[in-house]
Design a protein around this motif. Structure first.
Motif, PDB file in Angstrom:
ATOM      1  N   UNK B 155       0.830  -1.210   0.000  1.00 30.63           N
ATOM      2  CA  UNK B 155       0.000   0.000   0.000  1.00 30.63           C
ATOM      3  C   UNK B 155       0.869   1.267   0.000  1.00 30.63           C
ATOM      4  N   UNK B 158       2.179   1.898  -3.439  1.00 29.02           N
ATOM      5  CA  UNK B 158       1.166   2.525  -4.300  1.00 29.02           C
ATOM      6  C   UNK B 158       1.058   4.018  -3.990  1.00 29.02           C
ATOM      7  N   UNK B 162       2.130   6.859  -6.818  1.00 26.56           N
ATOM      8  CA  UNK B 162       1.186   7.871  -7.270  1.00 26.56           C
ATOM      9  C   UNK B 162       1.728   9.277  -7.034  1.00 26.56           C
ATOM     10  N   UNK B 280       0.201  13.814  13.504  1.00 26.71           N
ATOM     11  CA  UNK B 280      -1.112  13.671  12.887  1.00 26.71           C
ATOM     12  C   UNK B 280      -1.309  14.593  11.699  1.00 26.71           C
ATOM     13  N   UNK B 283      -0.083  12.673   8.848  1.00 26.76           N
ATOM     14  CA  UNK B 283      -1.013  11.611   8.493  1.00 26.76           C
ATOM     15  C   UNK B 283      -2.190  12.170   7.724  1.00 26.76           C
ATOM     16  N   UNK B 284      -2.696  13.321   8.180  1.00 26.80           N
ATOM     17  CA  UNK B 284      -3.854  13.882   7.502  1.00 26.80           C
ATOM     18  C   UNK B 284      -3.508  14.215   6.063  1.00 26.80           C
ATOM     19  N   UNK B 287      -3.126  10.826   3.987  1.00 27.46           N
ATOM     20  CA  UNK B 287      -4.339  10.173   3.522  1.00 27.46           C
ATOM     21  C   UNK B 287      -4.754  10.743   2.184  1.00 27.46           C
ATOM     22  N   UNK B 288      -4.609  12.048   2.052  1.00 26.31           N
ATOM     23  CA  UNK B 288      -5.061  12.709   0.840  1.00 26.31           C
ATOM     24  C   UNK B 288      -4.068  12.475  -0.298  1.00 26.31           C
ATOM     25  N   UNK B 293      -4.960  11.767  -8.483  1.00 30.86           N
ATOM     26  CA  UNK B 293      -4.349  11.101  -9.625  1.00 30.86           C
ATOM     27  C   UNK B 293      -4.692  11.831 -10.893  1.00 30.86           C
TER      28      UNK B 293
END
Lengths: 299, 294
Positions: B155, B158, B162, B280, B283-284, B287-288, B293
């Protein structure tokens, strides 16, 4: 020409090589090991030397009295988690979106996101403590309202709900942030246009915010379908006990017990094959649906 | 734009703030309660007097845990696995993500390689065959059993590939015109531009290694080789008396099981609690990251 092209790509192949070798050994190697599902496997004889028994292991599992119950438990718990795990973050994200004070918004996000980073060992230890029927704080609070102590982790009536609620506790903050990120990308002009058209707050939520979230909701719904057989081994394993096998035993914990505790390797692997094959279909289907309806590509 | 709050709007906002505050409190209340228990005297904890603040404050349970050799040993094992696991994870993630981020035109084998990695998300051999593979490769009961099987975090690969694809192609072309090869381009152009993505992935990998417990539990033969989380599993969740020395048993009667467990739970979570506020944000963003893409 061919040689030149090839040597230009050589570094790219070399870069992949180490990871490829490890993946072949530790991910594809075990796939070869699935053969023992069709054998009466004896470790001393190895995979090639053990006796081939065809589908006997599968038949044996199907005839076990608990197998239907375990499959049912797995699907039920997984589905409840999928549904609750989708609804809770959407609601939280919508409510947080109405908050104008940035500090407050960030503070709440930070706090609800925290349990996601703690392991089920830590959270399991905490839950066992606070849910204890003798001196757990939850039962004390219930006691103030005259409710008799409930053995949440040892009562078949409650166990599944405890699994679902505590799973939502751990994970809903994560998806809340995904949804909030989607909300910030909605153009403010859409809201302004809605206001000009006389839409109130509620109408704005209904006609601007929710449609703006649709694509990410569709994406997360379709991707979560891949989890129909994933009831969450880490969580169940650390919270369950023989008293709640009836409602809480799932495929993964069952494989662990018959495989590593009872050393029935062939039988455990047969169950594992079943799970892997069903998962392959459900995950592939979920990626396909995500691709079809949310234009999602893995890479 | 001025907002005129109607009465119903104000009622809603008040309700909203109250509800969200309660939600936030409920999320961390259990953690605070266990922290309070760990600092309370065993008698008060046993009788259930402790709510959200320590009762009869004492450090004796921490004292007890700190004098437990097994606890320290397990921390050392965890440090070892993190120390070996993170560099392995990161190196492989970068080395795989770079070639896979190339277009199929420039690197025809790309699609094939990508599928080889993605298939491992879709299908796995499961528990027993993995155990056997680890045994066959002679890494059972060594720290490598916790490092090598998960050495390629697909993961994360990936996510990073990207991110690489989002970088301007002109940079790469310019580097190639200047005579740089793939290695130089990766090292001098791609990596420096990807620091936020790399930070996120490093953090994911670190949390993952810190929190892993099942591999330690089944791939390590002796409890001496358990990492912290596996050790905690045996003492906090599944109290295994065979792992305790007689001295442990004696002091347990003085300290009380509940406060000692609480102290260990808290110590196991402490590193994450300490770095969390700083992490955090990453992390935030992280996630985005993977979601944008072309």
């Amino acid at each position: 020409m061919f040689l030149k092209k090839w040597s230009g790509q050589l570094p790219l192949h070399l870069m992949i090589l180490p990871g490829l070798v490890l993946i072949l050994i530790y991910s594809y190697g075990p796939m070869f090991g699935l053969l023992i599902a069709f054998e009466k496997y004896v470790p001393a004889k190895g995979i090639m030397g053990s006796k081939w028994v065809g589908l006997d292991n599968f038949r044996y599992v199907l005839e076990m009295p608990e197998s239907t119950q375990i499959i049912w438990n797995t699907i039920l718990i997984a589905m409840m988690k999928i549904v609750a795990g989708l609804i809770a973050p959407i609601i939280t994200a919508l409510l947080l979106n109405e908050v104008r004070k940035e500090v407050f918004k960030r503070g709440i996000q930070t706090v609800v996101y925290l349990p996601h980073f703690l392991s089920w060992i830590i959270l399991g230890g905490i839950l066992i403590d606070i849910l204890s029927p003798t001196n757990g704080i939850v039962n004390q609070v219930l006691g103030w309202f005259g409710i008799k102590a409930i053995y949440f982790l040892g009562d078949n009536h409650w166990f599944r709900y405890v699994l679902v609620i505590t799973d939502v506790w751990k994970e809903f903050g994560f998806n809340t942030i995904v949804y909030l990120a989607a909300l910030t990308s909605i153009s403010p002009t859409l809201y302004e246009a809605a206001i000009v058209d006389g839409a109130g707050r509620w109408k704005q939520t209904l006609h601007v915010t929710l449609p703006g979230m649709t694509s990410i909701i569709v994406l997360l719904v379709t991707l979560s379908l891949g989890n129909v057989l994933n009831a969450g081994f880490d969580q169940v394993f650390n919270l369950y006990s023989p008293q709640v096998y009836e409602t809480g035993d799932v495929i993964d914990t069952f494989v662990y017990r018959i495989g590593l505790v009872d050393a029935q390797y062939g039988v455990a692997t047969a169950v594992g094959v079943f799970r892997s094959v069903v998962s392959l279909f459900s995950i592939s289907l979920s990626y396909y649906l995500a691709y079809r309806f949310a234009n999602y590509r893995i890479f | 734009m001025l907002e005129h709050y109607t009465v119903s709007r104000r009622v809603f906002l008040t309700f909203n703030y109250v509800f969200l505050t309660c939600l936030g409190i409920i999320c961390i209340l259990p953690i605070i309660h266990v922290l309070a228990v760990s600092f309370s005297s065993s008698a008060a904890a046993q009788a259930g007097y402790v709510k959200l603040w320590p009762v009869q404050f004492t450090l004796s349970s921490y004292d007890y845990v700190m004098h437990k050799p097994a606890f320290f040993k397990s921390i050392l094992v965890t440090l070892k696995r993190v120390g070996l696991g993170i560099p392995t994870n990161m190196l492989l993630t970068v080395l795989i993500a770079y070639p896979l981020s190339k277009e199929a035109k420039k690197f025809p084998m790309r699609t094939f390689y990508a599928w080889v990695f993605v298939v491992t998300i879709l299908f796995s051999g499961g528990l027993i065959p993995l155990y056997m593979t680890i045994k066959e490769t002679h890494i059972l009961d060594t720290v490598w059993a916790m490092v090598l099987p998960g050495a390629v975090p697909v993961f994360n690969v990936i996510l990073l590939l990207n991110f690489f694809r989002g970088l301007p192609k002109e940079l790469e072309e310019a580097a190639f015109i200047d005579g740089a090869g793939h290695w130089t381009t990766l090292w001098r152009i791609f990596l420096p531009l990807s620091l936020p993505a790399l930070a996120t992935i490093t953090l994911f990998a670190t949390v993952n290694h810190w929190n892993s417990w099942f591999d330690g539990l089944i791939f390590m033969n002796s409890p001496d080789h358990y990492p912290l989380q596996s050790y905690l599993q045996t003492v906090v969740i599944n109290r295994d008396l065979t792992l305790m020395s007689s001295a442990d048993m004696k002091s347990l009667t003085e300290v009380n099981d509940r406060t000692a467990k609480a102290a260990q739970i808290f110590l196991g979570a402490l590193p994450i609690l300490l770095v969390y506020p700083f992490l955090q944000r990453f992390f935030m963003k992280g996630i985005v990251l993977g979601s944008v893409k072309e």
